[in-house]
Design a protein around this motif. Sequence first.
Motif, PDB file in Angstrom:
ATOM      1  N   LEU A  87     -18.889  11.658 -16.045  1.00 54.21           N
ATOM      2  CA  LEU A  87     -20.083  10.837 -16.304  1.00 54.21           C
ATOM      3  C   LEU A  87     -20.614  11.070 -17.718  1.00 54.21           C
ATOM      4  N   VAL A  91     -21.847   8.164 -21.110  1.00 53.67           N
ATOM      5  CA  VAL A  91     -23.256   7.880 -21.425  1.00 53.67           C
ATOM      6  C   VAL A  91     -23.408   7.106 -22.732  1.00 53.67           C
ATOM      7  N   PHE A 101     -31.050   6.938 -14.130  1.00 49.97           N
ATOM      8  CA  PHE A 101     -29.844   7.099 -13.300  1.00 49.97           C
ATOM      9  C   PHE A 101     -30.336   6.980 -11.863  1.00 49.97           C
ATOM     10  N   GLY A 103     -28.420   6.054  -8.899  1.00 54.48           N
ATOM     11  CA  GLY A 103     -27.598   6.577  -7.816  1.00 54.48           C
ATOM     12  C   GLY A 103     -26.117   6.429  -8.068  1.00 54.48           C
ATOM     13  N   ARG A 135     -39.468  -3.787 -12.383  1.00 54.79           N
ATOM     14  CA  ARG A 135     -39.585  -3.409 -13.793  1.00 54.79           C
ATOM     15  C   ARG A 135     -38.912  -4.463 -14.669  1.00 54.79           C
ATOM     16  N   THR A 162     -25.057   3.522 -10.528  1.00 56.35           N
ATOM     17  CA  THR A 162     -26.038   2.476 -10.815  1.00 56.35           C
ATOM     18  C   THR A 162     -27.179   3.037 -11.657  1.00 56.35           C
ATOM     19  N   ASN A 163     -27.489   2.336 -12.752  1.00 55.02           N
ATOM     20  CA  ASN A 163     -28.596   2.745 -13.635  1.00 55.02           C
ATOM     21  C   ASN A 163     -29.538   1.572 -13.880  1.00 55.02           C
ATOM     22  N   ASN A 242     -22.648  14.323 -22.984  1.00 54.82           N
ATOM     23  CA  ASN A 242     -23.672  13.390 -22.502  1.00 54.82           C
ATOM     24  C   ASN A 242     -24.730  13.251 -23.601  1.00 54.82           C
ATOM     25  N   GLN A 246     -32.736  11.726 -22.887  1.00 54.18           N
ATOM     26  CA  GLN A 246     -33.566  12.311 -21.823  1.00 54.18           C
ATOM     27  C   GLN A 246     -33.399  13.826 -21.732  1.00 54.18           C
ATOM     28  N   VAL A 262     -35.676  15.880 -19.342  1.00 56.91           N
ATOM     29  CA  VAL A 262     -35.455  16.048 -17.901  1.00 56.91           C
ATOM     30  C   VAL A 262     -34.023  16.514 -17.636  1.00 56.91           C
ATOM     31  N   TYR A 264     -30.318  16.667 -16.297  1.00 57.90           N
ATOM     32  CA  TYR A 264     -29.205  15.756 -15.995  1.00 57.90           C
ATOM     33  C   TYR A 264     -29.027  15.757 -14.475  1.00 57.90           C
ATOM     34  N   GLY A 265     -28.936  14.554 -13.887  1.00 60.04           N
ATOM     35  CA  GLY A 265     -28.804  14.454 -12.432  1.00 60.04           C
ATOM     36  C   GLY A 265     -27.661  15.296 -11.885  1.00 60.04           C
ATOM     37  N   HIS A 294     -34.447  10.909  -6.902  1.00 59.56           N
ATOM     38  CA  HIS A 294     -35.738  10.368  -6.461  1.00 59.56           C
ATOM     39  C   HIS A 294     -36.850  10.522  -7.472  1.00 59.56           C
ATOM     40  N   PHE A 296     -38.065  12.915 -11.371  1.00 59.56           N
ATOM     41  CA  PHE A 296     -37.602  13.748 -12.484  1.00 59.56           C
ATOM     42  C   PHE A 296     -37.642  15.232 -12.152  1.00 59.56           C
TER      43      PHE A 296
HETATM   44  C1  LIG Z   1     -27.130  10.890 -16.429  1.00 62.32           C
HETATM   45  C2  LIG Z   1     -28.557  10.495 -16.552  1.00 62.32           C
HETATM   46  C3  LIG Z   1     -28.901   9.422 -17.204  1.00 62.32           C
HETATM   47  C4  LIG Z   1     -27.874   8.506 -17.639  1.00 62.32           C
HETATM   48  O1  LIG Z   1     -27.198   7.908 -16.782  1.00 62.32           O
HETATM   49  O2  LIG Z   1     -27.681   8.365 -18.821  1.00 62.32           O
HETATM   50  C5  LIG Z   1     -29.548  11.327 -15.921  1.00 62.32           C
HETATM   51  O3  LIG Z   1     -29.200  12.266 -15.322  1.00 62.32           O
HETATM   52  S1  LIG Z   1     -31.243  10.928 -15.967  1.00 62.32           S
HETATM   53  C6  LIG Z   1     -31.971  12.105 -14.870  1.00 62.32           C
HETATM   54  C7  LIG Z   1     -31.737  11.821 -13.415  1.00 62.32           C
HETATM   55  N1  LIG Z   1     -32.428  10.686 -12.911  1.00 62.32           N
HETATM   56  C8  LIG Z   1     -33.767  10.598 -12.863  1.00 62.32           C
HETATM   57  O4  LIG Z   1     -34.466  11.483 -13.320  1.00 62.32           O
HETATM   58  C9  LIG Z   1     -34.381   9.425 -12.167  1.00 62.32           C
HETATM   59  C10 LIG Z   1     -35.401   9.935 -11.222  1.00 62.32           C
HETATM   60  N2  LIG Z   1     -35.904   8.827 -10.438  1.00 62.32           N
HETATM   61  C11 LIG Z   1     -37.122   8.261 -10.642  1.00 62.32           C
HETATM   62  O5  LIG Z   1     -37.906   8.705 -11.473  1.00 62.32           O
HETATM   63  C12 LIG Z   1     -37.485   7.092  -9.782  1.00 62.32           C
HETATM   64  O6  LIG Z   1     -36.615   7.037  -8.688  1.00 62.32           O
HETATM   65  C13 LIG Z   1     -37.419   5.748 -10.546  1.00 62.32           C
HETATM   66  C14 LIG Z   1     -38.542   5.707 -11.607  1.00 62.32           C
HETATM   67  C15 LIG Z   1     -36.076   5.573 -11.229  1.00 62.32           C
HETATM   68  C16 LIG Z   1     -37.544   4.603  -9.607  1.00 62.32           C
HETATM   69  O7  LIG Z   1     -38.721   4.761  -8.858  1.00 62.32           O
HETATM   70  P1  LIG Z   1     -39.255   3.615  -7.895  1.00 62.32           P
HETATM   71  O8  LIG Z   1     -39.563   2.407  -8.686  1.00 62.32           O
HETATM   72  O9  LIG Z   1     -40.281   4.181  -7.005  1.00 62.32           O
HETATM   73  O10 LIG Z   1     -37.947   3.396  -7.013  1.00 62.32           O
HETATM   74  P2  LIG Z   1     -37.403   2.158  -6.231  1.00 62.32           P
HETATM   75  O11 LIG Z   1     -38.439   1.082  -6.071  1.00 62.32           O
HETATM   76  O12 LIG Z   1     -36.772   2.708  -5.022  1.00 62.32           O
HETATM   77  O13 LIG Z   1     -36.271   1.633  -7.178  1.00 62.32           O
HETATM   78  C17 LIG Z   1     -36.509   0.836  -8.327  1.00 62.32           C
HETATM   79  C18 LIG Z   1     -35.486  -0.276  -8.354  1.00 62.32           C
HETATM   80  O14 LIG Z   1     -34.164   0.292  -8.434  1.00 62.32           O
HETATM   81  C19 LIG Z   1     -33.356  -0.195  -7.348  1.00 62.32           C
HETATM   82  N3  LIG Z   1     -32.472   0.911  -6.918  1.00 62.32           N
HETATM   83  C20 LIG Z   1     -32.833   2.173  -6.635  1.00 62.32           C
HETATM   84  N4  LIG Z   1     -31.756   2.902  -6.310  1.00 62.32           N
HETATM   85  C21 LIG Z   1     -30.691   2.078  -6.389  1.00 62.32           C
HETATM   86  C22 LIG Z   1     -29.299   2.259  -6.179  1.00 62.32           C
HETATM   87  N5  LIG Z   1     -28.792   3.434  -5.811  1.00 62.32           N
HETATM   88  N6  LIG Z   1     -28.495   1.187  -6.364  1.00 62.32           N
HETATM   89  C23 LIG Z   1     -28.998   0.002  -6.750  1.00 62.32           C
HETATM   90  N7  LIG Z   1     -30.315  -0.227  -6.981  1.00 62.32           N
HETATM   91  C24 LIG Z   1     -31.142   0.809  -6.792  1.00 62.32           C
HETATM   92  C25 LIG Z   1     -34.347  -0.582  -6.282  1.00 62.32           C
HETATM   93  O15 LIG Z   1     -33.790  -1.551  -5.420  1.00 62.32           O
HETATM   94  C26 LIG Z   1     -35.500  -1.129  -7.099  1.00 62.32           C
HETATM   95  O16 LIG Z   1     -35.178  -2.446  -7.483  1.00 62.32           O
HETATM   96  P3  LIG Z   1     -36.329  -3.472  -7.901  1.00 62.32           P
HETATM   97  O17 LIG Z   1     -36.853  -3.049  -9.239  1.00 62.32           O
HETATM   98  O18 LIG Z   1     -35.621  -4.788  -7.976  1.00 62.32           O
HETATM   99  O19 LIG Z   1     -37.360  -3.403  -6.825  1.00 62.32           O
END
Ligand SMILES: C/C(=C\C(=O)O)C(=O)SCCNC(=O)CCNC(=O)[C@H](O)C(C)(C)COP(=O)(O)OP(=O)(O)OC[C@H]1O[C@@H](n2cnc3c(N)ncnc32)[C@H](O)[C@@H]1OP(=O)(O)O
Length: 352
Positions: A87, A91, A101, A103, A135, A162-163, A242, A246, A262, A264-265, A294, A296
């Motif tokens: 992963l 990035v 990120f 899921g 959003r 998915t991001n 990566n 963040q 924050v 890394y997941g 879920h 940060f």
């Molecule tokens: C590698 C990396 C980054 C990178 O890669 O470079 C990282 O390591 S970075 C650190 C790890 N990461 C985080 O730190 C995120 C922590 N997290 C949060 O801070 C909250 O979770 C949130 C703010 C993101 C959302 O919060 P929230 O708004 O309350 O959450 P939800 O309403 O559930 O999801 C919103 C919309 O995403 C859709 N959705 C959710 N999950 C999935 C899925 N699995 N597949 C497809 N769509 C999905 C949902 O369907 C909704 O869609 P809509 O906008 O259309 O409603």
Amino acid sequence: MDWTDPDTFAQALEQAETKEKGNYFENFEEGDVIEHDPGLTLTRFGNEQWMSQTLNHDPAYWRTDAARARGFEDPPIHPDYLTAATLGITVEDLSEKGGYFLGRTDVRFPEAPVYAGTELHVESEVVNRATSSSRPEYGIVSWRTRGKDAETGDVLCSYERTNMIPRRDPVATDGSGAAAAEADDGPELSDEFITPDGGYYEDFAEALETAADENAAVAYRHERGRTQDDVTVASLPLSTLNTAKQHHNVDVMADSPSGDIVTYGDVTRSTALGHARSDEETWREVGFDDESFHTFVAVGDTVYAFTRVLEAESGASSDEAGTVRFEHIAFNQNDEPVYSGTRTAEIRKRPN
Ligand SMILES: C/C(=C\C(=O)O)C(=O)SCCNC(=O)CCNC(=O)[C@H](O)C(C)(C)COP(=O)(O)OP(=O)(O)OC[C@H]1O[C@@H](n2cnc3c(N)ncnc32)[C@H](O)[C@@H]1OP(=O)(O)O
């Protein structure tokens, strides 16, 4: 003129165009295949750095005699480090622009172990793009990613991720969020939780049988916690190439929703899995599904783990193991879930 004079330089910065990194949502089209330029050699040092800091101390990944007893030639590269490296390399092309990120699912590893010295090449295909109804400044993109042995082309790790990705041009939505409307009307928690006696396959299978008789759940927490520091938050992701700001740019992240860099997941997840594995006799990792991040995790937060045992089946790739499906939940010092996912792993059977 002296360009380093502070007033002159401030004006120069204001006038200068920034050469941007990363891709906006609009840059991704379904079906696009992206070959990632970064690559890395999976080394024993990289593996041990990752595994030590995330408390993954399974002897088969550290000691040659323990590795041979598991059927490996030498201590192999651990699937967590392999996943994080696969992963990390993506990035720059997929998510450096920012966002979240959300899921990952269908994380799979072949049966054959991966050894130190293997060079990793990674490619991703855009499999879905969607509007975020909650959003408008983001879109949601999913990619199928494959980490391959550069020499043989064998797929060593694959998954779908998915991001949320920033849009160049935000769209108008009602901002209500489709997901928020769905009420969770799932079953209530069981009154009784059962903890397996030990960490062998039979301990999990027996606990599940007892739970079925008593209408209980097999669920328990692990004692260890790991407070996040500069090493886990900034060093480990950079060691996988990566480039997500963040994890290492405090200056930019001060203005973001988290207000700070924050974790890394993959570090959060691997740490929680390390806690869980310390209470089991892991034989082999098969795969992970339905992984979600879920909220940060930041420097100073402590990552703990909770495990639910879902299923046990006596067959596995070796007669010495059975297969168990778990749900693991990582949580912080305020008992808030930060990660969840299901895991299928082969667990050693109790020696006679
Ligand atoms: C590698 C990396 C980054 C990178 O890669 O470079 C990282 O390591 S970075 C650190 C790890 N990461 C985080 O730190 C995120 C922590 N997290 C949060 O801070 C909250 O979770 C949130 C703010 C993101 C959302 O919060 P929230 O708004 O309350 O959450 P939800 O309403 O559930 O999801 C919103 C919309 O995403 C859709 N959705 C959710 N999950 C999935 C899925 N699995 N597949 C497809 N769509 C999905 C949902 O369907 C909704 O869609 P809509 O906008 O259309 O409603």
